[in-house]
Design an enzyme around this catalytic site. Structure first.
Site, PDB file in Angstrom:
ATOM      1  N   ASN A  16       0.909  -1.157   0.000  1.00  0.00           N
ATOM      2  CA  ASN A  16       0.000   0.000   0.000  1.00  0.00           C
ATOM      3  C   ASN A  16       0.942   1.199   0.000  1.00  0.00           C
ATOM      4  O   ASN A  16       1.726   1.362   0.930  1.00  0.00           O
ATOM      5  CB  ASN A  16      -0.783  -0.033   1.320  1.00  0.00           C
ATOM      6  CG  ASN A  16      -2.238   0.320   1.246  1.00  0.00           C
ATOM      7  OD1 ASN A  16      -2.884   0.399   2.273  1.00  0.00           O
ATOM      8  ND2 ASN A  16      -2.793   0.527   0.088  1.00  0.00           N
ATOM      9  N   ASN A  71      -7.332   9.557   0.107  1.00  0.00           N
ATOM     10  CA  ASN A  71      -7.239   8.478  -0.872  1.00  0.00           C
ATOM     11  C   ASN A  71      -6.788   9.061  -2.215  1.00  0.00           C
ATOM     12  O   ASN A  71      -6.830  10.287  -2.430  1.00  0.00           O
ATOM     13  CB  ASN A  71      -8.617   7.833  -1.060  1.00  0.00           C
ATOM     14  CG  ASN A  71      -8.995   6.930   0.099  1.00  0.00           C
ATOM     15  OD1 ASN A  71      -8.219   6.062   0.494  1.00  0.00           O
ATOM     16  ND2 ASN A  71     -10.191   7.127   0.637  1.00  0.00           N
ATOM     17  N   CYS A  80      -6.270   4.954   8.144  1.00  0.00           N
ATOM     18  CA  CYS A  80      -5.597   4.026   7.220  1.00  0.00           C
ATOM     19  C   CYS A  80      -4.525   3.307   8.029  1.00  0.00           C
ATOM     20  O   CYS A  80      -3.625   3.952   8.574  1.00  0.00           O
ATOM     21  CB  CYS A  80      -4.973   4.802   6.067  1.00  0.00           C
ATOM     22  SG  CYS A  80      -3.949   3.763   5.013  1.00  0.00           S
ATOM     23  N   GLY A  81      -4.641   2.006   8.130  1.00  0.00           N
ATOM     24  CA  GLY A  81      -3.706   1.232   8.965  1.00  0.00           C
ATOM     25  C   GLY A  81      -2.292   1.231   8.411  1.00  0.00           C
ATOM     26  O   GLY A  81      -1.313   1.463   9.128  1.00  0.00           O
ATOM     27  N   ASN A  82      -2.154   0.941   7.111  1.00  0.00           N
ATOM     28  CA  ASN A  82      -0.810   0.901   6.519  1.00  0.00           C
ATOM     29  C   ASN A  82      -0.220   2.303   6.438  1.00  0.00           C
ATOM     30  O   ASN A  82       0.973   2.500   6.687  1.00  0.00           O
ATOM     31  CB  ASN A  82      -0.868   0.251   5.131  1.00  0.00           C
ATOM     32  CG  ASN A  82      -1.117  -1.247   5.231  1.00  0.00           C
ATOM     33  OD1 ASN A  82      -0.727  -1.882   6.210  1.00  0.00           O
ATOM     34  ND2 ASN A  82      -1.772  -1.805   4.226  1.00  0.00           N
ATOM     35  N   GLU A 203     -10.378  -1.303  -2.478  1.00  0.00           N
ATOM     36  CA  GLU A 203     -10.367  -0.132  -1.579  1.00  0.00           C
ATOM     37  C   GLU A 203     -11.227   1.021  -2.082  1.00  0.00           C
ATOM     38  O   GLU A 203     -11.048   1.496  -3.210  1.00  0.00           O
ATOM     39  CB  GLU A 203      -8.936   0.366  -1.381  1.00  0.00           C
ATOM     40  CG  GLU A 203      -8.290  -0.238  -0.165  1.00  0.00           C
ATOM     41  CD  GLU A 203      -7.071   0.542   0.291  1.00  0.00           C
ATOM     42  OE1 GLU A 203      -7.173   1.738   0.623  1.00  0.00           O
ATOM     43  OE2 GLU A 203      -5.992  -0.077   0.310  1.00  0.00           O
ATOM     44  N   ARG A 204     -12.093   1.449  -1.217  1.00  0.00           N
ATOM     45  CA  ARG A 204     -12.848   2.686  -1.405  1.00  0.00           C
ATOM     46  C   ARG A 204     -11.842   3.829  -1.586  1.00  0.00           C
ATOM     47  O   ARG A 204     -10.830   3.878  -0.883  1.00  0.00           O
ATOM     48  CB  ARG A 204     -13.676   2.896  -0.118  1.00  0.00           C
ATOM     49  CG  ARG A 204     -14.569   4.088  -0.080  1.00  0.00           C
ATOM     50  CD  ARG A 204     -15.297   4.172   1.251  1.00  0.00           C
ATOM     51  NE  ARG A 204     -14.445   4.685   2.330  1.00  0.00           N
ATOM     52  CZ  ARG A 204     -14.885   5.309   3.425  1.00  0.00           C
ATOM     53  NH1 ARG A 204     -16.176   5.476   3.607  1.00  0.00           N
ATOM     54  NH2 ARG A 204     -14.050   5.732   4.356  1.00  0.00           N
ATOM     55  N   CYS A 213      -4.333  -3.715   2.624  1.00  0.00           N
ATOM     56  CA  CYS A 213      -5.095  -2.699   3.357  1.00  0.00           C
ATOM     57  C   CYS A 213      -5.040  -3.100   4.837  1.00  0.00           C
ATOM     58  O   CYS A 213      -5.529  -4.175   5.210  1.00  0.00           O
ATOM     59  CB  CYS A 213      -6.531  -2.662   2.851  1.00  0.00           C
ATOM     60  SG  CYS A 213      -7.566  -1.529   3.790  1.00  0.00           S
ATOM     61  N   GLY A 214      -4.421  -2.268   5.642  1.00  0.00           N
ATOM     62  CA  GLY A 214      -4.186  -2.627   7.046  1.00  0.00           C
ATOM     63  C   GLY A 214      -5.452  -2.733   7.875  1.00  0.00           C
ATOM     64  O   GLY A 214      -5.628  -3.688   8.648  1.00  0.00           O
ATOM     65  N   THR A 215      -6.341  -1.736   7.731  1.00  0.00           N
ATOM     66  CA  THR A 215      -7.594  -1.819   8.502  1.00  0.00           C
ATOM     67  C   THR A 215      -8.444  -2.977   7.973  1.00  0.00           C
ATOM     68  O   THR A 215      -9.232  -3.562   8.716  1.00  0.00           O
ATOM     69  CB  THR A 215      -8.381  -0.494   8.418  1.00  0.00           C
ATOM     70  OG1 THR A 215      -8.474  -0.091   7.042  1.00  0.00           O
ATOM     71  CG2 THR A 215      -7.727   0.611   9.229  1.00  0.00           C
TER      72      THR A 215
HETATM   73  N1  LIG Z   1      -9.421   3.435   1.343  1.00  0.00           N
HETATM   74  C1  LIG Z   1      -9.771   3.511   2.728  1.00  0.00           C
HETATM   75  C2  LIG Z   1      -8.749   4.238   3.562  1.00  0.00           C
HETATM   76  C3  LIG Z   1      -7.375   3.621   3.504  1.00  0.00           C
HETATM   77  C4  LIG Z   1      -7.262   2.264   4.203  1.00  0.00           C
HETATM   78  C5  LIG Z   1      -5.848   1.761   4.158  1.00  0.00           C
HETATM   79  N2  LIG Z   1      -5.340   1.358   2.907  1.00  0.00           N
HETATM   80  C6  LIG Z   1      -5.422   0.843   5.281  1.00  0.00           C
HETATM   81  O1  LIG Z   1      -4.286   0.326   5.204  1.00  0.00           O
HETATM   82  O2  LIG Z   1      -6.127   0.693   6.252  1.00  0.00           O
HETATM   83  C7  LIG Z   1     -11.129   4.176   2.907  1.00  0.00           C
HETATM   84  O3  LIG Z   1     -11.411   5.211   2.281  1.00  0.00           O
HETATM   85  O4  LIG Z   1     -11.926   3.662   3.676  1.00  0.00           O
END
Ligand SMILES: N[C@@H](CCC[C@H](N)C(=O)O)C(=O)O
EC number: 5.1.1.7
Length: 274
Positions: A16, A71, A80-82, A203-204, A213-215
């Site tokens: 990411n 984003n 954003c976790g990462n 990913e949104r 995507c970390g979360t």
């Molecule tokens: N695209 C996500 C926000 C980013 C999340 C991220 N890549 C992660 O690592 O958590 C959103 O708009 O919800």
């Protein structure tokens, strides 16, 4: 947009990738964030990234920094976790803070431990957990699970992860009326032997599959644990190949993995032209 040169650091965490800018001096105003993100994150035409992170002064004394996270399409995300792992390492290496540190996001405060390129972040308390939702699609219904680990995540358990049309199906679910108006990130997850997970995420805000995507990995681990399929710590193999480690202790969810520097650079003013 502006005359002066802007310095940035390009980083990636499990694939990411992000552009990080120290904005402690406030050179980038809040209203400029969305357009700047959209311009800089375009691949081939600019630096290219999944997101832009502006590191700013904290509101609370004792915290390391506050961030604004955008984003690639310019939308601002709560967390954003990462990106959080990259931002924590950035802050330590820029001399803005020492590990462990706390930073401020729209989702809430995040605690981070940085040890070289290894970074662990504790996410905000998960909310809106819903297991076993029936998700009606045109062709058939799918069983889906949902949790907000800082941003909204839908998790769908699958057997054939390679065969999932992540882009097409992910987009359909991301805009499904069940998840509007905020929409959702969409994670397709396979439970592997010995309690490991493999994941692919739509990913949104990037509006595509990303390498991690970390979360999302955290949401998948939490849901799989609540379904009795895995136990903490949960290894989650991302599309980029890195295995993230998710620690679950009651309501506490932490995400651990590499956060790597790629290069430093500065932006010519013409990079910001239309
Ligand atoms: N695209 C996500 C926000 C980013 C999340 C991220 N890549 C992660 O690592 O958590 C959103 O708009 O919800």
């Amino acid at each position: 947009m502006r005359e002066e040169v802007l310095y940035f650091l390009k980083m990636q965490a499990s694939g990411n990738d992000f552009i990080l800018i120290n904005n402690f001096a406030g050179r980038i105003a809040a209203h400029e964030g969305p357009e700047l993100a959209w311009k800089l994150c375009r691949r081939r035409l600019s630096v290219g990234a999944d997101g832009l992170i502006l590191i700013e002064p904290p509101k609370k004394v004792g915290n390391a920094f506050a961030w604004r996270f955008y984003n690639a399409d310019g939308s601002e995300a709560e967390m954003c976790g990462n990106g959080g792992r990259c931002a924590a390492r950035f802050a330590v290496e820029e001399g803005l803070a020492k590990s462990p540190l706390v930073f401020e996001t729209l989702a809430g405060e995040i605690r981070a431990e940085v040890s070289g390129s290894r970074v662990k972040v504790e996410l905000t308390t998960p909310k809106d957990l819903k297991l076993g939702l029936e998700l009606p699609l045109e062709e058939k219904s799918l069983e889906a699970h949902f949790v907000n680990t800082g941003v909204p995540h839908t998790v769908i358990l699958v057997e054939d992860l390679e065969g999932v049309p992540v882009r097409e199906l992910g987009r359909k679910i991301r805009y499904h009326e069940m998840f509007l108006p905020a929409g959702t990130n969409v994670n397709f997850v396979k439970v592997e032997p010995e309690g490991r997970l493999s994941i692919r995420t739509y990913e949104r805000g990037v509006e595509d599959e990303t390498l991690a995507c970390g979360t999302g990995a955290s949401a998948a681990a939490l849901i799989a644990e609540r379904l009795g399929l895995v136990r903490s710590p949960v290894p989650v193999k991302t599309r980029g190949g890195e295995v993230l480690i998710i620690h679950l202790e009651g309501e506490r969810v932490s995400l651990e993995g590499e956060a790597r520097k790629i290069y430093r650079g500065y932006l010519y003013p013409e990079a910001l032209l239309d």
